[in-house]
Write an enzyme that holds these catalytic residues in place. Sequence first.
Site, PDB file in Angstrom:
ATOM      1  N   LYS A 114       0.822  -1.217   0.000  1.00 28.55           N
ATOM      2  CA  LYS A 114       0.000   0.000   0.000  1.00 28.55           C
ATOM      3  C   LYS A 114       0.851   1.260   0.000  1.00 28.55           C
ATOM      4  O   LYS A 114       0.466   2.266  -0.589  1.00 28.55           O
ATOM      5  CB  LYS A 114      -0.944   0.017   1.201  1.00 28.55           C
ATOM      6  CG  LYS A 114      -2.130  -0.911   1.064  1.00 28.55           C
ATOM      7  CD  LYS A 114      -3.222  -0.540   2.059  1.00 28.55           C
ATOM      8  CE  LYS A 114      -4.402  -1.498   1.976  1.00 28.55           C
ATOM      9  NZ  LYS A 114      -5.382  -1.228   3.035  1.00 28.55           N
ATOM     10  N   LYS A 206      -7.520 -10.580  -9.400  1.00 27.79           N
ATOM     11  CA  LYS A 206      -8.633 -10.654  -8.461  1.00 27.79           C
ATOM     12  C   LYS A 206      -9.688  -9.603  -8.788  1.00 27.79           C
ATOM     13  O   LYS A 206      -9.340  -8.505  -9.212  1.00 27.79           O
ATOM     14  CB  LYS A 206      -8.118 -10.385  -7.029  1.00 27.79           C
ATOM     15  CG  LYS A 206      -8.076 -11.626  -6.150  1.00 27.79           C
ATOM     16  CD  LYS A 206      -7.460 -11.325  -4.810  1.00 27.79           C
ATOM     17  CE  LYS A 206      -8.454 -10.784  -3.807  1.00 27.79           C
ATOM     18  NZ  LYS A 206      -7.882 -10.678  -2.452  1.00 27.79           N
ATOM     19  N   LYS A 209     -12.267  -3.692  -6.044  1.00 23.75           N
ATOM     20  CA  LYS A 209     -13.017  -2.438  -6.017  1.00 23.75           C
ATOM     21  C   LYS A 209     -12.252  -1.320  -6.705  1.00 23.75           C
ATOM     22  O   LYS A 209     -12.825  -0.314  -7.095  1.00 23.75           O
ATOM     23  CB  LYS A 209     -13.318  -2.039  -4.566  1.00 23.75           C
ATOM     24  CG  LYS A 209     -12.045  -1.696  -3.796  1.00 23.75           C
ATOM     25  CD  LYS A 209     -12.318  -1.214  -2.396  1.00 23.75           C
ATOM     26  CE  LYS A 209     -10.984  -0.990  -1.693  1.00 23.75           C
ATOM     27  NZ  LYS A 209     -10.909  -1.565  -0.384  1.00 23.75           N
TER      28      LYS A 209
END
Length: 344
Positions: A114, A206, A209
């Site tokens: 991140k 995957k 969102k």
Amino acid sequence: MAFKERVFSGVQPTGNLHLGNYLGALVKFVALQEKYDCIYCIVDLHAITVWQDPAELPKATREVAAAFIACGIDAKRHIVFNQSQVAEHAELAWIFNCVARLGWLNRMTQFKEKAGKDRENASVGLYAYPSLMAADILVYRATHVPVGEDQKQHLELSRDIAQKFNNDFGPSIRAHGYGEAFFPLPEPLIQGPATRVMSLRDGAKKMSKSDASDQSRINLTDAADAIAHKIRRAKTDPDPLPGEEAGLASRPEADNLVGIYAALAGRAKWEVLKEFGGAQFSSFKAALVDLAVAKLGPINAEMKRLMADPVHIDSVLAQGAERAQVIAAETMKAVKDIVGLVHR
Ligand code: TRP
């Protein structure tokens, strides 16, 4: 020492809840209600470890709450609330910041991902994220935590923190009559690989969102026509479906669609292939559209109904927070005794 069995899990209010969240987390949350006392938390304090638009965050929080309820989580029998309403999470996280070691946090792969290259510019909160997650779980002394594969390392850290707290404060825990160990070592309830839902545009990625293409995912806020459109346009290969699971091996898109069908139908992939083996994608997709709309349509409608009444959602969250706080406050009192913090 035996701890009362309790489930805790958290979902971040960062928008775009999708089919992957539904099959990977929400369906499991619903099933666990039969066997355990469950606490399901919308982790808004985790969300703000990266920038969130203050004008969007409340809606995202209410949307997760609506999804929980629409999927069948019973907020009366169990507890549903948003993290920031129970200040004890942040309070225990501070204590855990003083228990966890820099070396432990430095190993967290999610922080590295991140924070990316610009690590110096990541928030301190993003770095300390796993301490807060440990506090979420342990402030309720929860024993079981349904999480995805990607959260396994964080859960191991929670165990390490619980263990070190129990060791470091062992004499004090016993002196205050809190038994041998104060915190349980929470166990992951990891989802099987069968429910890993991949992007509809790329079977190797995957479903996410944050994918730039909305066509890549089925959002829980998608109405029937959008669901149908996305499935019909989903990437496939030119061959018909195989009759056996082995035939899906090098066909990630086919594998994904069969996996989605199986998960939604509550059947195994081989059973689905027994029925559809030899079929063209056009007919399989038509069946998948019917199934997906039948399963997700009512959830979507219920979410819409709930989202139209934010006052009601907020009262559900307030009641959940109140009940959660009773448990959390009791833990914090004990923790303060154990650590030696003078309190009321
Ligand atoms: N980190 C989790 C995620 O991103 C969310 C989370 C926060 C959580 N606190 C938790 C999950 C406690 C389980 C238990 O998916």
